[in-house]
Scaffold this active site. Sequence first.
Site, PDB file in Angstrom:
ATOM      1  N   GLY A  28       0.787  -1.224   0.000  1.00 53.67           N
ATOM      2  CA  GLY A  28       0.000   0.000   0.000  1.00 53.67           C
ATOM      3  C   GLY A  28       0.818   1.271   0.000  1.00 53.67           C
ATOM      4  O   GLY A  28       0.271   2.355  -0.202  1.00 53.67           O
ATOM      5  N   CYS A  40     -27.136  -9.576 -16.804  1.00 48.78           N
ATOM      6  CA  CYS A  40     -26.549  -9.191 -18.084  1.00 48.78           C
ATOM      7  C   CYS A  40     -27.510  -9.554 -19.213  1.00 48.78           C
ATOM      8  O   CYS A  40     -28.055 -10.657 -19.263  1.00 48.78           O
ATOM      9  CB  CYS A  40     -25.217  -9.912 -18.277  1.00 48.78           C
ATOM     10  N   CYS A  64     -25.642 -12.520 -21.438  1.00 47.40           N
ATOM     11  CA  CYS A  64     -25.320 -13.855 -20.919  1.00 47.40           C
ATOM     12  C   CYS A  64     -26.118 -14.200 -19.669  1.00 47.40           C
ATOM     13  O   CYS A  64     -25.985 -15.289 -19.129  1.00 47.40           O
ATOM     14  CB  CYS A  64     -23.827 -13.989 -20.643  1.00 47.40           C
ATOM     15  N   CYS A 100     -22.448  -7.269 -19.275  1.00 43.06           N
ATOM     16  CA  CYS A 100     -21.212  -7.482 -18.527  1.00 43.06           C
ATOM     17  C   CYS A 100     -20.139  -6.488 -18.977  1.00 43.06           C
ATOM     18  O   CYS A 100     -19.941  -6.312 -20.186  1.00 43.06           O
ATOM     19  CB  CYS A 100     -20.642  -8.881 -18.803  1.00 43.06           C
ATOM     20  N   CYS A 136     -18.257 -12.644 -20.219  1.00 39.81           N
ATOM     21  CA  CYS A 136     -19.541 -12.729 -20.920  1.00 39.81           C
ATOM     22  C   CYS A 136     -19.452 -13.735 -22.071  1.00 39.81           C
ATOM     23  O   CYS A 136     -20.328 -14.575 -22.239  1.00 39.81           O
ATOM     24  CB  CYS A 136     -19.908 -11.342 -21.450  1.00 39.81           C
TER      25      CYS A 136
END
Lengths: 295, 258
Positions: free
Chosen positions: A36, A245, A248, A270, A276
Amino acid sequence: MNAHAEAIAQYNFAYLDEQTKRMIRRAILKAIAIPGYQVPFASREMPMPYGWGTGGVQVTASVIGPQDVLKVIDQGADDTTNAVSIRAFFQKVAQVSVTTHTGEATIIQTRHRIPEEPLKEGQVLVYQVPIPEPLRFLEPRETETRKMHALEEYGLMHVKLYEDIAQHGHIATTFAYPVKVEGRYVMDPSPTPKFDNPKMHMSKALQLFGAGREKRIYAIPPYTHVESLDFDDHPFEVQRFEEPCALCGAHGVYLDEVVLDDRGGRMFVCSDTDHCEERRAEGHRGHLSGEEAAT
Amino acid sequence: MTDEPLLRVRSISKFYGNRIGCSDISFDLYPGEVLAVVGESGSGKTTLLNCLSTRLLPTSGSVSYRMRDGLFHDLYRMSEAERRFLMRTDWGFVHQNPSDGLRMTVSAGANVGERLMAVGQRHYGDIRATATDWLGRVEISADRIDDQPRAFSGGMRQRLQIARNLVTGPRLVFMDEPTGGLDVSVQARLLDLLRGLVHELGLSAIVVTHDLAVARLLSHRMIVMKDGHVVESGLTDRVLDDPQAPYTQLLVSSILQV
């Protein structure tokens, strides 16, 4: 003579010279050692404008080897300008094989998404970061923000979340949602939607972040705690979508809104195109896919 | 109340090159006591205040502060982390210009709540309740809690700054001309408010001012500065009613009579 000219015209493997790669690898190692923490590095000019992923490209160029398989996504898609040109770039300067399948890639360079398919051990996710400093818009002085990181003074980060709740009634930050890494450094996860924040937590893959213009590299090693900041009475939540979606039929994935006409028609699909496509290959269908579901 | 001082100042000097900022200043500040530092502009008042509050490193001398554990700590030997922690919990600093002490682009509630969040409060409802309470105590109505200080008048900004500083229950507050630039009626109310809060919370305060009336209203004791030196110190009423040093006599006699 011809052979000589040819030798000159060749790029070093992965475009950057070896000394530069060493310098960047050192920065990456330091970044992994201090999860970080933003490590400054001597960012180079790349053959692309700032803001197009110069940081991510330099990180990728420094970690990539001839055996690697590269995938590049831009907002989750493999076929947008940025993704296509970076993929072509590494094909040309490193002769590596490329893929669009998340599972096959060893290195995935990404702009603003984490693939839906869970990452595995041994994979490296490289983020393109525009502004690495999470405190930037709260405290404009770099000298001061560095001090705040050093002394772990992160009260200000919560001031931003407080303002969100005061103005909107809930935490309205939806992307670049600040996280605390391994209980120490507050980090900007780059402008990924906060939907992807939980995927960073205890990820099996190594996550590297490169900011070319701002000259910073930071990292989340595999199996690292990544906690999204919140309030006790306003806990962190990811976006939810009301419909699956349209292509899909997937639930629980991040969707893009696509405007279909000028009469308010729209579809949600997606954002991760590879995910997808794979689902559709498996026979899943959404209500706008134009085909009947298999079986 | 203990007999031990809260702040022990010994021979503080600050030089800017060859120029004197303030020179050889020593005093003790006791809990619950308000000390006024008066003098004309350029006399080193603000330099002294900045040295005491560790915003400026003095050339020589020492300042020790009695922490809540009862032990004295030399402020300049503390780590920066400890000093900054002290500054946002046990201390307050009220700037002359409120925009120096406030975040002008975040709401009043967040301004007051920032210190709470900095010391680890993570409950939005509690932070907001505390902020509302403090706005009330400094006479800012609760429906202004989501307004930015940019939308506030000078007097309101100054009161907001005071609330922001006092929310963590500090024991020592530094004030640099807290009423400077305010008109007299607003000044009077602010002084009234400050006096009430200091009394109610048992605060110690060091108030820098060029206004002797402010010093008389707020402070128990005062030190008079001229050219970086202390020319006179003592109980406020004594110094103002019976000034000994020629410069103090001049200062007192210069007050405009209406």
